[in-house]
Design a protein around this motif. Sequence first.
Motif, PDB file in Angstrom:
ATOM      1  N   ILE A  42       0.922  -1.128   0.013  1.00  0.00           N
ATOM      2  CA  ILE A  42       0.135   0.052   0.112  1.00  0.00           C
ATOM      3  C   ILE A  42       0.944   1.165  -0.017  1.00  0.00           C
ATOM      4  N   VAL A  43       1.976   1.078   1.005  1.00  0.00           N
ATOM      5  CA  VAL A  43       2.945   2.315   0.910  1.00  0.00           C
ATOM      6  C   VAL A  43       3.525   2.576  -0.601  1.00  0.00           C
ATOM      7  N   GLN A  44       4.158   1.358  -1.108  1.00  0.00           N
ATOM      8  CA  GLN A  44       4.784   1.567  -2.307  1.00  0.00           C
ATOM      9  C   GLN A  44       3.772   1.900  -3.444  1.00  0.00           C
ATOM     10  N   LYS A  45       2.629   1.773  -3.329  1.00  0.00           N
ATOM     11  CA  LYS A  45       1.534   2.022  -4.379  1.00  0.00           C
ATOM     12  C   LYS A  45       1.351   3.680  -4.321  1.00  0.00           C
ATOM     13  N   TRP A  46       1.160   3.701  -2.858  1.00  0.00           N
ATOM     14  CA  TRP A  46       0.995   5.313  -2.879  1.00  0.00           C
ATOM     15  C   TRP A  46       2.215   6.288  -3.271  1.00  0.00           C
ATOM     16  N   LYS A  47       3.234   5.760  -2.950  1.00  0.00           N
ATOM     17  CA  LYS A  47       4.405   6.654  -3.469  1.00  0.00           C
ATOM     18  C   LYS A  47       4.653   6.653  -4.952  1.00  0.00           C
ATOM     19  N   GLN A  48       4.280   5.627  -5.449  1.00  0.00           N
ATOM     20  CA  GLN A  48       4.314   5.648  -7.231  1.00  0.00           C
ATOM     21  C   GLN A  48       3.196   6.154  -7.979  1.00  0.00           C
ATOM     22  N   LEU A  49       2.013   5.894  -7.359  1.00  0.00           N
ATOM     23  CA  LEU A  49       1.003   6.329  -8.114  1.00  0.00           C
ATOM     24  C   LEU A  49       0.298   7.457  -7.484  1.00  0.00           C
ATOM     25  N   GLY A  50       0.374   7.443  -6.203  1.00  0.00           N
ATOM     26  CA  GLY A  50      -0.284   8.992  -5.495  1.00  0.00           C
ATOM     27  C   GLY A  50      -1.485   8.293  -5.162  1.00  0.00           C
ATOM     28  N   THR A  51      -2.038   7.059  -5.125  1.00  0.00           N
ATOM     29  CA  THR A  51      -3.391   6.329  -4.958  1.00  0.00           C
ATOM     30  C   THR A  51      -3.247   5.272  -4.060  1.00  0.00           C
ATOM     31  N   THR A  52      -4.391   4.862  -3.361  1.00  0.00           N
ATOM     32  CA  THR A  52      -4.325   3.713  -3.017  1.00  0.00           C
ATOM     33  C   THR A  52      -5.543   2.833  -3.464  1.00  0.00           C
ATOM     34  N   ALA A  53      -6.201   3.330  -4.306  1.00  0.00           N
ATOM     35  CA  ALA A  53      -7.438   2.758  -4.957  1.00  0.00           C
ATOM     36  C   ALA A  53      -6.589   1.309  -5.857  1.00  0.00           C
ATOM     37  N   THR A  54      -7.566   0.533  -6.126  1.00  0.00           N
ATOM     38  CA  THR A  54      -7.229  -0.858  -6.623  1.00  0.00           C
ATOM     39  C   THR A  54      -7.252  -0.376  -8.284  1.00  0.00           C
ATOM     40  N   GLN A  55      -6.364  -0.938  -8.887  1.00  0.00           N
ATOM     41  CA  GLN A  55      -5.886  -0.672 -10.175  1.00  0.00           C
ATOM     42  C   GLN A  55      -6.770  -1.647 -11.090  1.00  0.00           C
ATOM     43  N   PRO A  56      -7.432  -1.352 -12.264  1.00  0.00           N
ATOM     44  CA  PRO A  56      -8.263  -2.372 -13.114  1.00  0.00           C
ATOM     45  C   PRO A  56      -7.455  -3.578 -13.553  1.00  0.00           C
ATOM     46  N   GLN A  57      -7.976  -4.835 -13.483  1.00  0.00           N
ATOM     47  CA  GLN A  57      -7.014  -6.045 -13.744  1.00  0.00           C
ATOM     48  C   GLN A  57      -7.382  -6.443 -15.138  1.00  0.00           C
ATOM     49  N   SER A  58      -6.177  -7.138 -15.603  1.00  0.00           N
ATOM     50  CA  SER A  58      -6.358  -7.506 -17.051  1.00  0.00           C
ATOM     51  C   SER A  58      -7.002  -8.640 -17.093  1.00  0.00           C
ATOM     52  N   GLY A  59      -7.414  -9.401 -18.105  1.00  0.00           N
ATOM     53  CA  GLY A  59      -7.947 -10.706 -18.284  1.00  0.00           C
ATOM     54  C   GLY A  59      -9.389 -10.790 -18.317  1.00  0.00           C
ATOM     55  N   ARG A  60      -9.996 -11.876 -18.652  1.00  0.00           N
ATOM     56  CA  ARG A  60     -11.292 -12.240 -18.657  1.00  0.00           C
ATOM     57  C   ARG A  60     -11.849 -12.673 -17.232  1.00  0.00           C
ATOM     58  N   PRO A  61     -12.835 -12.402 -16.692  1.00  0.00           N
ATOM     59  CA  PRO A  61     -13.158 -13.182 -15.401  1.00  0.00           C
ATOM     60  C   PRO A  61     -13.669 -14.573 -15.463  1.00  0.00           C
ATOM     61  N   HIS A  62     -13.614 -15.375 -14.497  1.00  0.00           N
ATOM     62  CA  HIS A  62     -14.133 -16.842 -14.900  1.00  0.00           C
ATOM     63  C   HIS A  62     -15.633 -16.890 -14.864  1.00  0.00           C
ATOM     64  N   LYS A  63     -15.951 -17.737 -15.660  1.00  0.00           N
ATOM     65  CA  LYS A  63     -17.415 -17.888 -15.772  1.00  0.00           C
ATOM     66  C   LYS A  63     -17.893 -18.535 -14.404  1.00  0.00           C
TER      67      LYS A  63
END
Length: 81
Positions: A42-63
């Motif tokens: 969380i701290v690393q993501k905040w330092k790099q991106l300036g946010t703690t929100a979850t980023q969109p994930q790639s790939g199709r979800p399982h059925k």
Amino acid sequence: MGHSQELSKFKRGTVISCHLCDKSIHELSLLLNITRSPVSGIVQKWKQLGTTATQPQSGRPHKMAKRGQHMLKCTGLDLAP
């Protein structure tokens, strides 16, 4: 964060606010009762991106969820090739 539950926005904000008060990762982990790996992520993501929100994930979800797949295997109706 793998197969574990995602932390709430409030807990992620708490991690960042404690980090801004010069608390170490270890201290944050003990204080908030969270393991060190998510806290440092969380701290690393905040330092790099300036946010703690979850980023969109790639790939199709399982059925079907893992639980449903497990139930089908138990009944003998396995759909996997």
